[in-house]
Design an enzyme around this catalytic site. Structure first.
Site, PDB file in Angstrom:
ATOM      1  N   ASP A 175       2.186   0.234  -4.205  1.00  0.00           N
ATOM      2  CA  ASP A 175       1.927   0.680  -2.840  1.00  0.00           C
ATOM      3  C   ASP A 175       2.716   1.958  -2.593  1.00  0.00           C
ATOM      4  OD1 ASP A 175       1.298   0.586   0.123  1.00  0.00           O
ATOM      5  OD2 ASP A 175       0.538  -1.370  -0.485  1.00  0.00           O
ATOM      6  N   HIS A 246      -2.622   4.127  -0.389  1.00  0.00           N
ATOM      7  CA  HIS A 246      -1.416   3.343  -0.693  1.00  0.00           C
ATOM      8  C   HIS A 246      -0.818   3.771  -2.029  1.00  0.00           C
ATOM      9  CE1 HIS A 246      -1.550   0.547   2.700  1.00  0.00           C
ATOM     10  NE2 HIS A 246      -2.856   0.466   2.534  1.00  0.00           N
ATOM     11  N   GLU A 319      -7.687   1.128   3.482  1.00  0.00           N
ATOM     12  CA  GLU A 319      -6.844   1.974   4.316  1.00  0.00           C
ATOM     13  C   GLU A 319      -6.539   3.325   3.664  1.00  0.00           C
ATOM     14  OE1 GLU A 319      -4.388  -1.377   6.867  1.00  0.00           O
ATOM     15  OE2 GLU A 319      -3.552  -0.743   4.951  1.00  0.00           O
ATOM     16  N   TRP A 385     -10.636  -9.084   4.381  1.00  0.00           N
ATOM     17  CA  TRP A 385      -9.361  -9.187   5.100  1.00  0.00           C
ATOM     18  C   TRP A 385      -9.460  -8.780   6.564  1.00  0.00           C
ATOM     19  CZ3 TRP A 385      -6.349  -5.307   7.403  1.00  0.00           C
ATOM     20  CH2 TRP A 385      -6.756  -3.991   7.179  1.00  0.00           C
ATOM     21  N   TRP A 460       2.421 -10.603   3.038  1.00  0.00           N
ATOM     22  CA  TRP A 460       2.856  -9.204   2.985  1.00  0.00           C
ATOM     23  C   TRP A 460       4.330  -9.138   3.347  1.00  0.00           C
ATOM     24  CZ3 TRP A 460      -0.557  -6.363   0.615  1.00  0.00           C
ATOM     25  CH2 TRP A 460      -1.914  -6.725   0.688  1.00  0.00           C
ATOM     26  N   GLU A 462       6.545  -6.351   4.236  1.00  0.00           N
ATOM     27  CA  GLU A 462       7.254  -5.277   4.913  1.00  0.00           C
ATOM     28  C   GLU A 462       8.492  -5.803   5.643  1.00  0.00           C
ATOM     29  OE1 GLU A 462       2.898  -3.793   5.116  1.00  0.00           O
ATOM     30  OE2 GLU A 462       3.956  -5.700   5.056  1.00  0.00           O
TER      31      GLU A 462
END
Length: 545
Positions: A175, A246, A319, A385, A460, A462
């Site tokens: 990423d 990403h 994205e 998703w 995820w 983060e």
């Protein structure tokens, strides 16, 4: 029987069970060797059981065998005094899932690594369990790119998955914030792209920073070990190399991969905050050849025959911001040369290149639902998703689909309202909400619904800075998700959540024995909170789309 996930059919006669002790033998028919090894290594260590080889007719012995009248992952577990314990599986995986049920029947102590009472003789209650999964793909995504999970943590999660009859580990390896897999022909991916100088603490709008460097990567031997460890547990490992978005970490290591006619890519570093970077791959032959080299090594490390879904390779495709392509002469020239309409079509061309490249090598591409835009090759699959819509579109177009809508099974989303939840992200998704998740989108015909391979929960990272935070967000909701993926539950509104909660009482003791730092039913423990660390809560129910 307080089993999770709930089996299809259970008979519980009265009478004595089957004691397991130093003299208990284990007979394993050809094809059941993996379960034989697992039983000796795991139950043997936990309960002080040698489980020495013995004949199939040994009194109160354990027998493993294949039965081709059962579906491949189905099993029949029979326990009777004098007859011992028999696990029949339609295939090797079915025998293994039956062994997971046997472990639950032996109580929480069977989930420890050493015996608490070495002289004790555990007993298996009498009965018959007949079981088979609803879905073939029962997955968990671990994002090891945003916060690195060392190899031992991944192996631990493979054991946790096996205990819940989950069979696909989706490893999000690359990423903007880090590259986590050794690629020998491109050493800068681990020398430079695998670590960042600091890390945003909390949501991207947070003013807080963790100023120490963060990083790590898996060597090629680490990956081989992870894949082999998973295969022993009948789990497929699906690697994700995210393109064309990403990708800032890769561009920081190899600036020629970026849009050099728009930005000074040589000045980029591995991203230290969250969100979606505008630094995406350039649509050039140089980039294509580079990633072909990456995927060549990836295919060698993740062999197609390791487990059922091992042929799949995830390419991301989500994205991808287009600002740099819009400004890039190189990108505009590529669009014109290919006769494409715009930058969206350029991304479709990029993904299509690797779709064909992988297919030519006997592999199957899977990507996030954005890859539907522009069309896909027949063998490609979609991970839906952004809600149900991508899954519906994929199934109706004849593509296999894995349902993982963010509004329902993104386990980084908060588990309750209120200020006590650590770093609250997204919608409230309680344990009951996950239990009432339905993977098959409404409105599909029977034929279209066959394209739903299964479902996946995504973790995820983060705002999950260590293994304790991953545990807290994943559990106990992953147990509810496992039952949704495995068991033939009724419609969401008709599911017996009270019965699930009752069975979870026993399951919490198993999780305690495994050392899982789950969220307690009453709310987070004081040390599980993150006071003052801002998140991004979204109020109201998630959209049903």
């Amino acid at each position: 029987m307080e089993l999770i996930p709930a089996p299809r059919a259970v008979e519980e006669p009265t009478g004595p069970g089957v004691p397991l002790g130093p003299d208990t033998t284990l007979w394993a028919a050809p094809g059941t060797e993996r379960t034989e090894r697992w039983l000796r290594a795991t139950l043997g260590a936990a309960l002080n059981l040698p489980l020495r080889p013995g004949p199939p007719d040994a009194r109160d012995g354990v027998r493993l065998l294949l039965d081709d009248t059962l579906a491949p992952e189905a099993y029949r577990l029979t326990v009777g005094a004098g007859d011992g314990v028999e696990i029949r599986g339609g295939g090797p995986a079915g025998v293994f899932w039956g062994a997971q049920t046997l472990r639950q029947l032996l109580g929480a102590d069977a989930f420890r690594r050493a015996p608490l009472r070495p002289a004790a003789t555990p007993s298996v209650p009498p009965g018959v369990v007949e079981d088979a999964p609803r879905f073939r793909w029962r997955g968990l995504l671990l994002d090891v790119a945003r916060h690195f999970m060392p190899k031992e943590g991944v192996l631990r999660y493979l054991d946790l998955m096996a205990a819940h009859k989950l069979n696909v580990l989706h490893l999000h390896l690359t990423d903007d914030q880090g590259w986590r897999i050794e690629i020998r022909r491109y050493p800068k991916l681990t020398e430079i792209a695998s670590w960042r100088s600091r890390t945003k603490f909390g949501h991207r709008a947070s003013p807080l920073w963790d100023e120490k460097p963060h990083g790590g990567y898996y060597t090629q031997d680490d990956i081989r070990e992870i894949v082999a460890y998973a295969a022993e547990r009948h789990i497929s490992v699906v690697p994700e190399i995210d393109v064309p978005g990403h990708s800032q970490a890769a561009i920081a290591a190899y600036p020629e991969l970026g849009n050099t006619d728009v930005v000074d890519t040589a000045a980029l570093s591995v991203w230290d905050t969250w969100g979606i970077s505008s630094n995406v791959l350039a649509p050039t032959d140089t980039t294509l050849r580079f990633y072909e080299g990456v995927f060549e090594e990836v295919l060698e490390l993740f062999p197609a025959d390791a487990a059922e879904f091992s042929p799949f390779v995830h390419v991301g495709g989500d994205e991808c911001r287009k600002e740099q392509w819009t400004e890039s002469v190189t990108a505009k020239t590529r669009i014109a040369d290919l006769g494409l309409t715009d930058e969206e079509a350029l991304q479709s061309w990029f993904i299509g290149h690797f779709d064909a490249w992988l297919a030519a090598r006997g592999r199957r591409l899977i990507g996030w639902d954005e890859i539907l835009e522009g069309g896909l090759a027949p063998g490609a699959a979609v991970a839906s998703w952004r809600g149900y819509a991508g899954g519906v579109a994929a199934a109706r177009a004849g593509h296999d689909v894995v349902m993982c809508p963010e509004q329902y099974v993104y386990l980084d989303h908060r588990q309750a309202p209120g200020d006590d939840e650590p770093v609250p992200i997204g919608f409230v998704r309680t344990l009951e909400d996950v239990y009432r998740f339905e993977p098959v989108p409404a409105g599909l015909t029977e034929e279209e619904a066959r394209h739903v391979l299964g479902t996946q929960a995504n973790v995820w990272t983060e705002v999950l800075e260590d293994s304790a935070r991953v545990d807290y967000q994943a559990f106990p909701r992953l147990a509810a998700f496992a039952e949704v993926a495995w068991s033939p539950l009724p419609a969401p509104a008709d599911r017996d959540y009270a019965d699930f909660e009752r069975r979870m009482t026993a399951h919490y003791r198993r999780l305690d024995a495994l050392g899982v730092a789950y969220r307690p039913p009453a709310g987070p423990r004081p040390w599980q909170r993150r006071p003052g660390v801002p998140g991004r809560p979204i109020e109201g129910p998630p959209p049903n789309r």
